[in-house]
Design a protein around this motif. Structure first.
Motif, short mmCIF file in Angstrom:
data_model
loop_
_atom_site.label_atom_id
_atom_site.label_comp_id
_atom_site.label_asym_id
_atom_site.label_seq_id
_atom_site.Cartn_x
_atom_site.Cartn_y
_atom_site.Cartn_z
N CYS A 4 0.79 -1.24 0.00
CA CYS A 4 0.00 0.00 0.00
C CYS A 4 0.82 1.28 0.00
CB CYS A 4 -0.95 -0.01 1.19
SG CYS A 4 -0.17 0.48 2.74
N ASN A 5 2.15 1.17 -0.02
CA ASN A 5 3.02 2.36 -0.04
C ASN A 5 3.08 3.08 1.32
OD1 ASN A 5 4.82 4.02 -1.56
ND2 ASN A 5 3.26 5.60 -1.71
N GLY A 6 2.52 2.47 2.37
CA GLY A 6 2.59 3.09 3.70
C GLY A 6 4.02 3.08 4.24
N VAL A 7 4.29 3.96 5.18
CA VAL A 7 5.62 4.02 5.80
C VAL A 7 5.73 2.88 6.81
CG1 VAL A 7 7.10 5.42 7.30
CG2 VAL A 7 5.76 6.51 5.48
N LEU A 8 6.87 2.17 6.81
CA LEU A 8 7.05 1.08 7.78
C LEU A 8 7.66 1.63 9.05
CD1 LEU A 8 8.44 -1.90 5.64
CD2 LEU A 8 6.07 -1.17 6.01
N LEU A 53 9.08 -15.50 14.70
CA LEU A 53 9.14 -14.78 15.97
C LEU A 53 10.44 -15.12 16.70
CD1 LEU A 53 7.29 -12.89 17.59
CD2 LEU A 53 6.50 -14.89 18.84
N LYS A 54 10.82 -16.40 16.63
CA LYS A 54 12.03 -16.85 17.32
C LYS A 54 13.29 -16.36 16.63
CE LYS A 54 10.33 -21.03 19.01
NZ LYS A 54 10.26 -22.40 18.52
N SER A 55 13.31 -16.45 15.29
CA SER A 55 14.55 -16.16 14.57
C SER A 55 14.69 -14.69 14.16
CB SER A 55 14.66 -17.04 13.33
OG SER A 55 13.55 -16.76 12.48
N GLY A 56 13.57 -13.98 14.05
CA GLY A 56 13.63 -12.61 13.57
C GLY A 56 14.29 -11.67 14.57
N LYS A 57 15.08 -10.76 14.04
CA LYS A 57 15.74 -9.79 14.92
C LYS A 57 15.02 -8.45 14.86
CE LYS A 57 20.38 -11.75 14.43
NZ LYS A 57 20.23 -12.58 13.21
N LYS A 58 14.54 -8.14 13.67
CA LYS A 58 13.89 -6.83 13.51
C LYS A 58 12.54 -7.02 12.85
CE LYS A 58 16.78 -3.15 12.53
NZ LYS A 58 17.81 -2.46 11.70
N PHE A 59 11.58 -6.22 13.29
CA PHE A 59 10.24 -6.28 12.71
C PHE A 59 9.76 -4.87 12.39
CE2 PHE A 59 10.76 -9.85 15.59
CZ PHE A 59 10.32 -10.93 14.83
N TRP A 60 8.94 -4.80 11.35
CA TRP A 60 8.33 -3.52 10.99
C TRP A 60 6.84 -3.74 10.77
CZ3 TRP A 60 12.88 -5.37 9.09
CH2 TRP A 60 14.01 -4.56 9.21
N ARG A 61 6.08 -2.67 11.01
CA ARG A 61 4.66 -2.74 10.71
C ARG A 61 4.29 -1.56 9.82
NH1 ARG A 61 1.42 -3.61 15.74
NH2 ARG A 61 2.16 -1.52 16.17
N CYS A 62 3.46 -1.84 8.83
CA CYS A 62 3.02 -0.77 7.95
C CYS A 62 2.08 0.15 8.72
CB CYS A 62 2.30 -1.33 6.73
SG CYS A 62 1.54 -0.04 5.73
N SER A 63 2.36 1.46 8.66
CA SER A 63 1.56 2.42 9.42
C SER A 63 0.17 2.60 8.80
CB SER A 63 2.28 3.76 9.47
OG SER A 63 2.53 4.22 8.16
N LYS A 64 0.00 2.13 7.56
CA LYS A 64 -1.30 2.32 6.91
C LYS A 64 -2.17 1.06 6.97
CE LYS A 64 -1.97 4.46 2.70
NZ LYS A 64 -1.39 4.88 1.39
N CYS A 65 -1.62 -0.09 6.50
CA CYS A 65 -2.46 -1.29 6.41
C CYS A 65 -2.14 -2.34 7.47
CB CYS A 65 -2.37 -1.90 5.02
SG CYS A 65 -0.85 -2.82 4.71
N GLY A 66 -1.06 -2.14 8.24
CA GLY A 66 -0.75 -3.05 9.34
C GLY A 66 0.04 -4.29 8.97
N LYS A 67 0.37 -4.44 7.68
CA LYS A 67 1.14 -5.61 7.26
C LYS A 67 2.49 -5.66 8.01
CE LYS A 67 2.89 -7.85 3.12
NZ LYS A 67 2.90 -8.01 1.69
N ILE A 68 2.87 -6.89 8.42
CA ILE A 68 4.11 -7.04 9.18
C ILE A 68 5.25 -7.50 8.27
CG2 ILE A 68 5.23 -8.22 11.14
CD1 ILE A 68 2.88 -6.64 12.11
N TYR A 69 6.41 -6.92 8.47
CA TYR A 69 7.61 -7.29 7.72
C TYR A 69 8.67 -7.70 8.72
CZ TYR A 69 5.51 -5.07 3.69
OH TYR A 69 4.67 -4.75 2.66
#
Ligand SMILES: [Zn+2]
Length: 165
Positions: free
Chosen positions: A104-108, A125-141
């Motif tokens: 959606c082009n939202g800022v993470l 969740l166990k292996s990830g070091k960094k997470f981002w969430r889209c400020s517009k649609c909530g998609k997790i990266y």
């Protein structure tokens, strides 16, 4: 630099967003096909976006209207990035720290592990070091998948650019 892309450039749009660019994609807007060219030109003009298009007649209309535009001739994303950087005369800057949501082009925004419990698979969740969430649609990266593909594309793009410039 901001972009607006036509309906044939969905994949390129996702890559530019991952690379940190603000890209409006006509495919994300509910615009009837017959009105799309007008909307693309209008967005480019009003929001000072560079129009990327595979449609030669649209490219010509944009040129005539004094809009900054790049005709995209190749089909492969890496070559398309090279086309854009050559045409605009500078290197496409790939900045994963400023990635935007591919959907959606939202800022993470960077979020902590607790914020994504239940939203990503346990293994991530166990292996990830960094997470981002889209400020517009909530998609997790998360770092794994997100970064590996970016890094591969950056190196292919750099190699190709060196060869052709
Ligand atoms: Zn989003």
């Amino acid at each position: 630099m901001k972009f607006v892309t036509d309906g044939m450039l969905g994949k390129l749009t996702r890559w530019l967003r991952l690379s940190g660019y603000d890209v409006v994609y006509i495919g994300n807007l509910s615009v009837p096909e017959k009105d799309q060219d007008e909307v693309l030109l209008d967005l480019a003009r009003r929001e000072k976006r560079v129009l990327l298009t595979r449609d030669l007649s649209l490219y010509r209309s944009a040129r005539k209207a004094g809009i900054k535009t790049v005709p995209i001739k190749t089909g492969d994303v890496t070559s398309q990035l090279v086309e854009i950087s050559k045409k605009l005369g500078h290197r496409i800057k790939i900045d994963p720290e400023n990635s935007r949501c591919t959907a959606c082009n939202g800022v993470l925004r960077s979020v902590n592990r607790e914020a994504v419990v239940g939203l990503v698979p346990d293994s991530v969740l166990k292996s990830g070091k960094k997470f981002w969430r889209c400020s517009k649609c909530g998609k997790i990266y998360w770092e794994g998948k997100h970064w590996k593909t970016i890094i591969e594309t950056i190196s292919r793009y750099n190699e190709l650019r060196e060869q052709t410039c």
